[in-house]
Design a protein around this motif. Structure first.
Motif, PDB file in Angstrom:
ATOM      1  N   UNK A 193      43.689  27.659  43.802  1.00 56.14           N
ATOM      2  CA  UNK A 193      44.432  28.915  44.291  1.00 56.14           C
ATOM      3  C   UNK A 193      45.685  28.153  45.511  1.00 56.14           C
ATOM      4  N   UNK A 194      45.057  27.186  46.169  1.00 56.50           N
ATOM      5  CA  UNK A 194      45.980  26.748  47.330  1.00 56.50           C
ATOM      6  C   UNK A 194      46.816  25.613  46.802  1.00 56.50           C
ATOM      7  N   UNK A 195      46.647  25.120  45.660  1.00 55.94           N
ATOM      8  CA  UNK A 195      47.860  24.372  45.025  1.00 55.94           C
ATOM      9  C   UNK A 195      48.871  25.290  44.628  1.00 55.94           C
ATOM     10  N   UNK A 196      48.488  26.435  43.962  1.00 60.75           N
ATOM     11  CA  UNK A 196      49.428  27.312  43.668  1.00 60.75           C
ATOM     12  C   UNK A 196      50.175  28.025  44.885  1.00 60.75           C
ATOM     13  N   UNK A 197      49.460  28.628  45.776  1.00 62.96           N
ATOM     14  CA  UNK A 197      50.064  29.203  46.905  1.00 62.96           C
ATOM     15  C   UNK A 197      51.029  28.280  47.937  1.00 62.96           C
ATOM     16  N   UNK A 198      50.368  27.046  48.267  1.00 65.89           N
ATOM     17  CA  UNK A 198      50.853  26.136  49.122  1.00 65.89           C
ATOM     18  C   UNK A 198      51.663  25.118  48.474  1.00 65.89           C
ATOM     19  N   UNK A 199      51.619  24.693  47.375  1.00 69.27           N
ATOM     20  CA  UNK A 199      52.496  23.728  46.762  1.00 69.27           C
ATOM     21  C   UNK A 199      53.260  24.201  45.586  1.00 69.27           C
ATOM     22  N   UNK A 200      53.149  25.176  45.189  1.00 63.04           N
ATOM     23  CA  UNK A 200      53.749  25.806  44.112  1.00 63.04           C
ATOM     24  C   UNK A 200      53.539  25.153  42.603  1.00 63.04           C
ATOM     25  N   UNK A 201      52.382  24.811  42.551  1.00 59.17           N
ATOM     26  CA  UNK A 201      51.913  24.146  41.316  1.00 59.17           C
ATOM     27  C   UNK A 201      51.304  25.107  40.323  1.00 59.17           C
ATOM     28  N   UNK A 202      52.073  25.650  39.491  1.00 59.14           N
ATOM     29  CA  UNK A 202      51.808  26.729  38.765  1.00 59.14           C
ATOM     30  C   UNK A 202      50.411  26.747  37.922  1.00 59.14           C
ATOM     31  N   UNK A 203      50.169  25.376  37.320  1.00 59.81           N
ATOM     32  CA  UNK A 203      49.042  25.179  36.416  1.00 59.81           C
ATOM     33  C   UNK A 203      48.414  24.164  36.923  1.00 59.81           C
ATOM     34  N   UNK A 204      47.624  24.006  37.961  1.00 62.47           N
ATOM     35  CA  UNK A 204      46.795  22.839  38.557  1.00 62.47           C
ATOM     36  C   UNK A 204      46.107  21.934  37.743  1.00 62.47           C
ATOM     37  N   UNK A 205      46.080  20.975  37.801  1.00 64.86           N
ATOM     38  CA  UNK A 205      45.102  20.014  37.259  1.00 64.86           C
ATOM     39  C   UNK A 205      44.281  19.188  38.145  1.00 64.86           C
ATOM     40  N   UNK A 206      43.060  19.316  37.787  1.00 65.17           N
ATOM     41  CA  UNK A 206      42.075  18.693  38.548  1.00 65.17           C
ATOM     42  C   UNK A 206      41.126  17.841  37.901  1.00 65.17           C
ATOM     43  N   UNK A 207      40.603  16.689  38.909  1.00 63.94           N
ATOM     44  CA  UNK A 207      39.684  15.982  38.264  1.00 63.94           C
ATOM     45  C   UNK A 207      38.423  15.795  39.283  1.00 63.94           C
ATOM     46  N   UNK A 208      37.171  15.623  38.963  1.00 65.69           N
ATOM     47  CA  UNK A 208      36.151  15.428  39.766  1.00 65.69           C
ATOM     48  C   UNK A 208      35.433  14.327  39.476  1.00 65.69           C
ATOM     49  N   UNK A 209      35.115  13.503  40.505  1.00 68.63           N
ATOM     50  CA  UNK A 209      34.378  12.086  40.725  1.00 68.63           C
ATOM     51  C   UNK A 209      32.884  12.228  40.591  1.00 68.63           C
ATOM     52  N   UNK A 210      32.419  11.356  39.841  1.00 67.75           N
ATOM     53  CA  UNK A 210      31.072  11.384  39.582  1.00 67.75           C
ATOM     54  C   UNK A 210      30.117  10.844  41.088  1.00 67.75           C
ATOM     55  N   UNK A 211      29.077  11.181  41.290  1.00 63.35           N
ATOM     56  CA  UNK A 211      28.359  10.797  42.430  1.00 63.35           C
ATOM     57  C   UNK A 211      27.971   9.236  42.309  1.00 63.35           C
ATOM     58  N   UNK A 212      27.471   8.868  41.281  1.00 58.75           N
ATOM     59  CA  UNK A 212      27.131   7.421  41.228  1.00 58.75           C
ATOM     60  C   UNK A 212      27.749   6.795  40.489  1.00 58.75           C
ATOM     61  N   UNK A 213      27.669   5.264  40.416  1.00 61.91           N
ATOM     62  CA  UNK A 213      28.309   4.264  39.828  1.00 61.91           C
ATOM     63  C   UNK A 213      28.540   4.687  38.430  1.00 61.91           C
ATOM     64  N   UNK A 265      38.744  15.766  43.460  1.00 66.72           N
ATOM     65  CA  UNK A 265      37.641  16.562  44.127  1.00 66.72           C
ATOM     66  C   UNK A 265      36.574  15.145  44.084  1.00 66.72           C
ATOM     67  N   UNK A 266      35.926  14.865  45.143  1.00 70.33           N
ATOM     68  CA  UNK A 266      35.125  13.896  45.304  1.00 70.33           C
ATOM     69  C   UNK A 266      33.767  14.525  45.760  1.00 70.33           C
ATOM     70  N   UNK A 267      32.762  13.705  45.625  1.00 71.59           N
ATOM     71  CA  UNK A 267      31.323  14.177  46.092  1.00 71.59           C
ATOM     72  C   UNK A 267      30.942  13.974  47.492  1.00 71.59           C
ATOM     73  N   UNK A 268      31.699  13.001  48.171  1.00 72.11           N
ATOM     74  CA  UNK A 268      31.403  12.854  49.529  1.00 72.11           C
ATOM     75  C   UNK A 268      32.573  12.261  50.500  1.00 72.11           C
ATOM     76  N   UNK A 269      32.383  12.160  51.752  1.00 69.52           N
ATOM     77  CA  UNK A 269      33.474  11.822  52.481  1.00 69.52           C
ATOM     78  C   UNK A 269      34.228  10.768  52.286  1.00 69.52           C
ATOM     79  N   UNK A 270      33.419   9.569  52.303  1.00 64.82           N
ATOM     80  CA  UNK A 270      34.216   8.402  51.954  1.00 64.82           C
ATOM     81  C   UNK A 270      34.450   8.038  51.004  1.00 64.82           C
ATOM     82  N   UNK A 271      33.843   8.804  49.763  1.00 66.69           N
ATOM     83  CA  UNK A 271      34.316   8.654  48.401  1.00 66.69           C
ATOM     84  C   UNK A 271      35.944   9.081  48.162  1.00 66.69           C
TER      85      UNK A 271
END
Length: 339
Positions: A193-213, A265-271
């Motif tokens: 929602x934020x990418x749409x409202x604040x960046x004008x990206x109509x169809x955001x594409x996201x990825x999420x990192x794994x926690x482990x190696x 999207x990342x699992x933790x701060x330093x990642x």
């Protein structure tokens, strides 16, 4: 000649008066023409500016005065004297001033008086010494805006990368327990929602990192991916949200891969923050999604060790002001289109 936009000025809190906040705000004003920055006002103790900068200052008490003064002087909304001030030496009085500046900035931005809020760096230790109990400024801002802390999502944004740490300031050992499917779903929705409202990206594409190696290697290196992340992705797919993962974090930030996505999207701060700062140490912006107001912040701390030496880089503050202006314009355009 600066072109003054029709939207209201931006409220910029100086943060801790003994830190680098006053200096970088002043130097951002000096660079206003070079970066075409819109009118903004520095909120805090005017003496903190005078201690590190001898440029022109205009004390204001109304946002209309900010626009009139901005071309020739740095507008300063003076709140109170923070006592004996020495750059690099935080005090309880300085922390109190920083907190009052934050309160004032939020109040202005929740009304039509200010179009966005940019928050300067504060000392959590100094704030805690005066009874402040929030983990950071984000949680305080969310509370004042009537938003639960879990619905205020931190994003780091730069020209080449946007990242979101799903868990933030917690010990690494607590990440597997605190990272839940529900948390991932809730934050991914807010990010989209934020990418749409604040960046004008109509169809955001996201990825999420794994926690482990290697994203767990199908459970051989940990089961957080299959147990927590995969169910969340299934729920988000039902929403129609485009999100890939879990992906191996060691490859996710490579140019050919990260460029496919609007946010990672990342699992933790330093990642999230380690690769982000490697790319955007001087122009990275910390922003908060999920709020009724636009809020950004330079992605650095008080830097007491160099306060008052003239070494502080105003780049992140300039980037934060410029991004706040773009986000405010995007929200304004969205509201106009909805009418």
């Amino acid at each position: 000649m600066i072109v003054v936009p029709h939207r209201p000025p931006i409220a910029v809190t100086m943060g801790d008066p003994a830190g680098v906040g006053p200096e970088v705000v002043a130097r951002a004003w000096m660079a206003r023409r070079e970066y075409n920055l819109p009118p903004f006002v520095a909120i805090g103790d005017a003496a903190a500016i005078a201690a590190v900068w001898d440029g022109p200052v205009a004390r204001v008490g109304d946002m209309a005065e900010v626009v009139a003064a901005f071309a020739e002087a740095l507008p300063v909304w003076h709140l109170e004297d923070s006592g004996a001030l020495t750059p690099g030496e935080p005090t309880a009085a300085g922390a109190t001033c920083a907190l009052h500046a934050l309160e004032t900035g939020i109040g202005l931005t929740r009304t039509p008086a200010a179009s966005a809020l940019v928050t300067g760096p504060v000392s959590k230790h100094a704030l805690q010494s005066i009874g402040y109990t929030h983990p950071g400024q984000t949680e305080f801002i969310a509370e004042r805006c009537g938003v639960t802390a879990t619905n205020a999502v931190m994003m780091l944004a730069g020209p080449a990368l946007r990242v979101v740490p799903l868990t933030v300031h917690i010990p690494l050992a607590e990440v597997p327990e605190r990272l839940t499917s529900d948390l991932i779903v809730a934050k991914a929705r807010i990010v989209a929602r934020g990418l749409k409202r604040d960046f004008g990206i109509a169809h955001p594409r996201l990825a999420i990192a794994g926690v482990n190696p290697h994203a767990g290697e199908s459970g051989r290196l940990g089961d957080e991916e299959t147990r927590i992340i995969v169910p969340a992705l299934a729920a988000l797919a039902e929403d129609g949200l485009a999100i890939d993962g879990p992906l191996a974090a060691d490859a996710l930030f490579a140019p050919g891969i990260r460029d496919r996505y609007d946010a990672l999207l990342c699992a933790y701060h330093d990642q999230a923050l380690a690769p982000f700062k490697a790319l955007h140490f001087h122009d990275g912006v910390n922003l908060t999604l999920g709020l009724p107001i636009v809020r950004t912040s330079p992605d650095h701390g008080t830097a007491f060790n160099i306060a008052g030496t003239g070494q502080a880089d105003p780049g992140p503050t300039i980037a934060a002001i410029a991004m706040a202006a773009r986000m405010a314009a995007m929200r304004e355009a969205g509201c106009a289109a909805a009418k």
